[in-house]
Design an enzyme around this catalytic site. Structure first.
Site, short mmCIF file in Angstrom:
data_model
loop_
_atom_site.label_atom_id
_atom_site.label_comp_id
_atom_site.label_asym_id
_atom_site.label_seq_id
_atom_site.Cartn_x
_atom_site.Cartn_y
_atom_site.Cartn_z
N TYR A 79 -5.68 1.44 10.61
CA TYR A 79 -5.43 1.78 9.27
C TYR A 79 -5.17 0.54 8.19
O TYR A 79 -5.70 0.65 7.10
CB TYR A 79 -4.10 2.46 9.39
CG TYR A 79 -3.38 2.86 7.95
CD1 TYR A 79 -3.88 3.98 7.33
CD2 TYR A 79 -2.63 2.15 7.43
CE1 TYR A 79 -3.66 4.56 6.17
CE2 TYR A 79 -2.11 2.78 6.27
CZ TYR A 79 -2.47 3.79 5.62
OH TYR A 79 -2.12 4.30 4.16
N SER A 88 -5.13 2.47 -1.46
CA SER A 88 -4.84 1.46 -0.54
C SER A 88 -3.54 1.53 0.10
O SER A 88 -2.82 2.55 0.17
CB SER A 88 -5.19 -0.01 -1.41
OG SER A 88 -5.09 -1.00 -0.25
N LYS A 117 -7.61 -0.12 5.22
CA LYS A 117 -7.41 -0.34 3.67
C LYS A 117 -7.73 -1.63 3.14
O LYS A 117 -8.01 -1.83 2.14
CB LYS A 117 -5.72 -0.03 3.55
CG LYS A 117 -5.43 1.36 3.86
CD LYS A 117 -5.99 2.45 2.88
CE LYS A 117 -5.70 3.90 3.23
NZ LYS A 117 -6.03 4.91 2.42
N ASN A 150 -8.74 9.54 -2.28
CA ASN A 150 -7.29 9.49 -1.70
C ASN A 150 -7.18 9.85 -0.22
O ASN A 150 -6.33 9.73 0.46
CB ASN A 150 -6.52 10.40 -2.62
CG ASN A 150 -4.99 10.83 -1.94
OD1 ASN A 150 -3.97 10.09 -1.96
ND2 ASN A 150 -5.25 12.09 -1.31
N THR A 176 5.50 12.18 2.70
CA THR A 176 4.35 13.10 2.92
C THR A 176 4.07 13.30 4.45
O THR A 176 4.82 12.62 5.41
CB THR A 176 2.90 12.56 2.49
OG1 THR A 176 2.51 11.46 3.25
CG2 THR A 176 2.76 12.09 0.95
N VAL A 204 5.73 6.99 0.46
CA VAL A 204 5.54 8.32 -0.02
C VAL A 204 5.93 9.45 0.95
O VAL A 204 5.37 9.55 2.07
CB VAL A 204 4.27 8.73 -0.72
CG1 VAL A 204 4.55 9.95 -1.73
CG2 VAL A 204 3.78 7.38 -1.45
N1 LIG Z 1 2.40 8.40 2.37
C1 LIG Z 1 2.45 6.88 2.41
O1 LIG Z 1 3.38 6.41 2.56
C2 LIG Z 1 1.21 6.30 1.93
C3 LIG Z 1 1.39 4.89 1.85
C4 LIG Z 1 0.44 4.02 1.33
C5 LIG Z 1 -0.84 4.73 1.28
N2 LIG Z 1 -1.21 6.30 1.36
C6 LIG Z 1 -2.33 6.56 1.44
O2 LIG Z 1 -2.27 7.75 0.64
C7 LIG Z 1 -3.37 8.59 0.75
C8 LIG Z 1 -2.83 10.02 0.94
O3 LIG Z 1 -2.12 10.32 2.14
P1 LIG Z 1 -0.71 11.15 2.09
O4 LIG Z 1 0.36 10.27 2.32
O5 LIG Z 1 -0.72 11.99 1.24
O6 LIG Z 1 -1.00 11.85 3.69
P2 LIG Z 1 -1.24 13.28 4.06
O7 LIG Z 1 -0.28 14.18 3.35
O8 LIG Z 1 -1.52 13.44 5.53
O9 LIG Z 1 -2.59 13.65 3.18
C9 LIG Z 1 -3.88 13.26 3.58
C10 LIG Z 1 -4.80 14.07 2.83
O10 LIG Z 1 -6.16 13.63 3.24
C11 LIG Z 1 -6.98 14.79 3.67
N3 LIG Z 1 -7.77 14.50 4.47
C12 LIG Z 1 -7.51 13.65 5.97
N4 LIG Z 1 -8.72 13.48 6.59
C13 LIG Z 1 -9.75 13.91 5.67
C14 LIG Z 1 -11.10 14.09 6.00
N5 LIG Z 1 -11.65 13.64 7.04
N6 LIG Z 1 -11.88 14.67 4.75
C15 LIG Z 1 -11.28 15.20 3.74
N7 LIG Z 1 -10.00 15.16 3.60
C16 LIG Z 1 -9.21 14.36 4.47
C17 LIG Z 1 -5.96 15.80 4.21
O11 LIG Z 1 -6.36 17.01 4.23
P3 LIG Z 1 -7.00 18.03 5.38
O12 LIG Z 1 -6.49 17.55 6.61
O13 LIG Z 1 -6.89 19.07 4.87
O14 LIG Z 1 -8.37 17.27 5.56
C18 LIG Z 1 -4.77 15.52 3.16
O15 LIG Z 1 -5.11 16.35 2.05
C19 LIG Z 1 -3.92 8.16 2.04
O16 LIG Z 1 -5.03 7.57 1.72
C20 LIG Z 1 -3.07 7.27 2.68
O17 LIG Z 1 -3.57 6.21 3.53
C21 LIG Z 1 -0.04 6.76 1.89
#
Ligand SMILES: NC(=O)c1ccc[n+]([C@@H]2O[C@H](COP(=O)([O-])OP(=O)(O)OC[C@H]3O[C@@H](n4cnc5c(N)ncnc54)[C@H](OP(=O)(O)O)[C@@H]3O)[C@@H](O)[C@H]2O)c1
Length: 265
Positions: free
Chosen positions: A155, A141, A159, A90, A188, A186
């Protein structure tokens, strides 16, 4: 909190956002969890939230782009829980949000290192344990793989690579269920980052849609896709292996109902 099923799940990017929710929901379904990301404070806070509900959680601070850190994440699961049943890849980053004509190549490379090579390394390290447990890999993804998103080439390419990695790995590993999951849009820190820095390179229509969803309170709370993803990591049927699945598909919601009913028994 459910009785401990004995299963163990490794969730990356569990320090906040979607990953934190996936880890909590997996613990609520009875799994023991390894929480991994770079920021130890966020991981510890989430582990405490899980422990407060009677769950078991271990934290590993590390960068998924570093092979040695990936190794420590997997070893923690095996040392503490003696097994591994699911890996949820994730952890991820959106940046660089920039047009190809201007983008910094090193930033592209960093995106691929975190979003693609990290999940690849973790998958490789986890495979022996996941074969033994007939386990599951869920790769998070994005809907951005299905159409052109100006400014998001790093990005959305990363994905798209994850989707193909999932499909190919599923074909190579008949004992492991491998899914690529679209979690929806989401609420976030990643969405906050897009609102803050995305405007110059994104199409006005794309930027305005995401901003509008935020302003109208329409972004998903992380626990909704988080629960669906935790259910898939622990209970997805083998026939789904190799597919790109949206968190809100009917079959996924059926699985969630089934999992949460079992939880209440
Ligand atoms: N939010 C959306 O709308 C959305 C939509 C589609 C897909 N996604 C996907 O969902 C996943 C989670 O994203 P999110 O929305 O929850 O974003 P987020 O709040 O920015 O969280 C990202 C997470 O990834 C960790 N991370 C980033 N770089 C890292 C690294 N080099 N090594 C280890 N951990 C790392 C961050 O922790 P640290 O900074 O502490 O390392 C954090 O826990 C991602 O893969 C994102 O692409 C999100």
């Amino acid at each position: 909190m459910n009785a401990n099923t004995g299963r163990a799940v490794l969730v990356t990017g569990a320090s906040r956002g979607l990953g934190a929710a996936i880890a909590l929901e997996a613990a609520r379904l009875g799994a023991r969890v390894v929480l991994a990301a770079r920021s130890e404070a966020g991981l510890k806070a989430q582990a405490q939230a899980i422990q407060a509900e009677g769950g078991q959680a271990v934290v590993v601070a590390g960068d998924v782009a570093q092979e040695e850190d990936c190794r420590r994440m997997v070893e923690a699961a095996v040392e503490h829980f003696g097994r591994l049943d699911a890996l949820v890849n994730n952890g991820g980053i959106i940046e660089p949000i920039s047009k190809v004509a201007e983008v910094d190549i090193a930033a592209w490379q960093r995106n691929l290192a975190v979003n693609v090579l990290g999940p690849l390394m973790l998958s490789q390290l986890c495979l022996p344990y996941l074969r033994a447990s007939r386990g599951c890999i869920v790769n998070i993804s994005s809907g951005s793989t299905t159409r052109a998103m100006p400014g998001w080439t790093a990005y959305s390419s990363s994905k798209a690579a994850i989707n193909q990695l999932s499909r190919s790995l599923a074909a190579e590993e008949p004992q492991v269920t491998v899914l690529a999951v679209r979690p929806g849009i989401v609420d976030t820190a990643m969405q906050e980052e897009i609102r803050k820095t995305g405007r110059p390179a994104m199409a006005e229509e794309d930027y305005g849609r995401l901003l509008g969803m935020y302003q109208q309170g329409k972004l998903l709370p992380p626990e909704l896709p988080g629960r669906a993803i935790a259910c898939m990591a622990l209970h997805a049927p083998r026939e789904w292996s190799g597919e790109f699945i949206s968190w809100d598909e009917e079959r996924v919601q059926d699985l969630v109902r089934q999992c949460t009913q079992d939880q209440q028994v």
